[in-house]
Scaffold this motif. Structure first.
Motif, short mmCIF file in Angstrom:
data_model
loop_
_atom_site.label_atom_id
_atom_site.label_comp_id
_atom_site.label_asym_id
_atom_site.label_seq_id
_atom_site.Cartn_x
_atom_site.Cartn_y
_atom_site.Cartn_z
N TYR A 8 10.43 -4.52 -9.57
CA TYR A 8 9.48 -3.43 -9.33
C TYR A 8 8.91 -2.95 -10.66
O TYR A 8 9.64 -2.50 -11.54
CB TYR A 8 10.18 -2.29 -8.59
CG TYR A 8 10.82 -2.75 -7.31
CD1 TYR A 8 10.04 -3.15 -6.23
CD2 TYR A 8 12.20 -2.84 -7.20
CE1 TYR A 8 10.62 -3.61 -5.06
CE2 TYR A 8 12.79 -3.30 -6.03
CZ TYR A 8 11.99 -3.69 -4.97
OH TYR A 8 12.57 -4.15 -3.82
N GLN A 9 7.61 -3.05 -10.79
CA GLN A 9 6.93 -2.61 -12.00
C GLN A 9 6.62 -1.12 -11.87
O GLN A 9 5.63 -0.73 -11.24
CB GLN A 9 5.65 -3.43 -12.20
CG GLN A 9 5.90 -4.92 -12.39
CD GLN A 9 6.75 -5.21 -13.61
OE1 GLN A 9 6.51 -4.67 -14.70
NE2 GLN A 9 7.77 -6.04 -13.44
N LEU A 10 7.47 -0.32 -12.44
CA LEU A 10 7.32 1.12 -12.30
C LEU A 10 6.32 1.67 -13.30
O LEU A 10 6.24 1.20 -14.44
CB LEU A 10 8.67 1.81 -12.49
CG LEU A 10 9.77 1.44 -11.50
CD1 LEU A 10 11.04 2.23 -11.82
CD2 LEU A 10 9.33 1.68 -10.06
N ASP A 11 5.57 2.66 -12.85
CA ASP A 11 4.68 3.41 -13.73
C ASP A 11 5.52 4.46 -14.44
O ASP A 11 5.92 5.46 -13.83
CB ASP A 11 3.57 4.06 -12.90
CG ASP A 11 2.62 4.91 -13.73
OD1 ASP A 11 2.83 5.02 -14.95
OD2 ASP A 11 1.69 5.49 -13.13
N ALA A 55 18.89 6.61 -13.68
CA ALA A 55 17.90 7.67 -13.61
C ALA A 55 17.69 8.28 -15.00
O ALA A 55 16.56 8.59 -15.40
CB ALA A 55 18.35 8.75 -12.63
N ASN A 56 18.77 8.44 -15.73
CA ASN A 56 18.68 8.97 -17.09
C ASN A 56 17.85 8.06 -17.98
O ASN A 56 17.00 8.52 -18.75
CB ASN A 56 20.10 9.13 -17.65
CG ASN A 56 20.12 9.88 -18.97
OD1 ASN A 56 19.45 10.88 -19.15
ND2 ASN A 56 20.90 9.38 -19.91
N MET A 190 13.15 13.11 -2.32
CA MET A 190 14.44 13.19 -1.65
C MET A 190 14.73 11.85 -1.02
O MET A 190 13.92 11.30 -0.27
CB MET A 190 14.43 14.29 -0.58
CG MET A 190 15.81 14.61 0.02
SD MET A 190 16.50 13.39 1.16
CE MET A 190 15.30 13.40 2.49
N ILE A 191 15.89 11.29 -1.35
CA ILE A 191 16.32 10.00 -0.79
C ILE A 191 17.58 10.23 0.03
O ILE A 191 18.55 10.79 -0.47
CB ILE A 191 16.60 8.98 -1.90
CG1 ILE A 191 15.34 8.72 -2.74
CG2 ILE A 191 17.12 7.67 -1.31
CD1 ILE A 191 15.59 7.87 -3.98
N LEU A 227 17.31 2.03 -6.45
CA LEU A 227 16.65 3.19 -7.05
C LEU A 227 15.24 2.83 -7.50
O LEU A 227 14.28 3.57 -7.23
CB LEU A 227 17.46 3.70 -8.25
CG LEU A 227 16.83 4.87 -9.01
CD1 LEU A 227 16.74 6.11 -8.13
CD2 LEU A 227 17.63 5.16 -10.29
N HIS A 228 15.09 1.70 -8.17
CA HIS A 228 13.76 1.26 -8.61
C HIS A 228 12.83 1.08 -7.41
O HIS A 228 11.65 1.45 -7.46
CB HIS A 228 13.88 -0.04 -9.40
CG HIS A 228 14.34 0.14 -10.80
ND1 HIS A 228 13.71 -0.45 -11.88
CD2 HIS A 228 15.36 0.86 -11.33
CE1 HIS A 228 14.32 -0.12 -13.00
NE2 HIS A 228 15.34 0.68 -12.69
#
Length: 245
Positions: A8-11, A55-56, A190-191, A227-228
């Motif tokens: 996943y290519q996250l922004d 996440a950190n 929220m997940i 998470l990603h």
């Protein structure tokens, strides 16, 4: 979920500042693995560590996990007692790693209702990480969303009673400042794991404009890739906060 096993290519300019997790599926995971249900909670603590550290790294500012609700006291006593012992297990294993990664530990809820030994362990973790400036890892412990709203209302009413606050000055900002999450950024995402589709009395005020993702993954299986994926899904959405396009 439609997205599986992708890179996943996250922004990185659109990472949610605050992610809240309903960590569901621990007992289902245990049953599927032919283990006693408490073992699912044990494995779930490993997922907290994995997700918090990732996440950190991504730059998430706060991560709130629904560790124990006000309603969870209705569960069997042996399960409740086991959950109260988990903080000692979690922090004895991971506190050094969390400190090394600049993670700060916080709680919301009624920690004072927990056994004294549990309170002591959690308070020590809070104190040990109080100067950290990275991810705020917030444990919602003996927490309920409705209870929090009542809690904030009582605080405001007391200030009105003491002539510290005028009724006409009460607005959304004032109310929000009296919530347990007052020092945290607004919840963006929220997940809830395990596929259940409900809020279960979690952060009822704070989730007003959060994006929701109900992920089929059982919480003990939740990892960096999941998470990603969920952040990627979040990034495909248009957040308008009630406005137009």
């Amino acid at each position: 979920m439609a997205l599986e096993n992708e890179d996943y290519q996250l922004d990185m300019n659109n990472i949610p500042k605050h992610i809240a997790f309903i960590m569901d599926g621990n007992r289902t995971w245990a049953r599927a693995h032919h283990k006693p249900k408490y073992f699912g909670h044990h494995e779930g603590t490993k997922a907290i560590r994995r997700v918090a550290l990732e996440a950190n790294k991504l730059g998430v500012k706060a991560m709130t996990v629904y560790a124990f609700s006000t309603e969870n006291f209705k569960r069997e006593a042996n399960e409740v007692n086991y959950i109260f012992k988990l903080p000692e297990e979690f922090f004895s294993k991971y506190i050094k790693e969390l400190i090394d990664n600049n993670v700060q530990i916080l709680t919301i809820g009624h920690l004072e209702l927990a056994p004294e030994s549990t309170q002591k362990i959690i308070k020590r973790a809070i104190d040990d990480t109080k100067n950290n400036t990275g991810l705020k890892l917030v444990f919602a412990f003996i927490y309920g969303g409705r209870d929090e709203i009542v809690y904030a209302t009582k605080r405001i009413a007391q200030e009105v009673k003491e002539d510290k606050l005028a009724i006409d000055d009460i607005n959304e900002e004032v109310f929000e400042s009296h919530l347990m999450t007052a020092n945290l950024p607004p919840v963006d995402l929220m997940i809830r794991s395990s596929g259940e589709v409900r809020l279960s009395n979690f952060l009822l005020w704070q989730l007003s404009y959060a994006e929701f993702i109900f992920d089929d993954t059982l919480w003990p299986d939740f990892d960096e890739n999941v998470l990603h994926r969920d952040i990627y899904i979040y990034q495909q959405r248009s957040r308008r906060f009630g406005g137009g396009k």
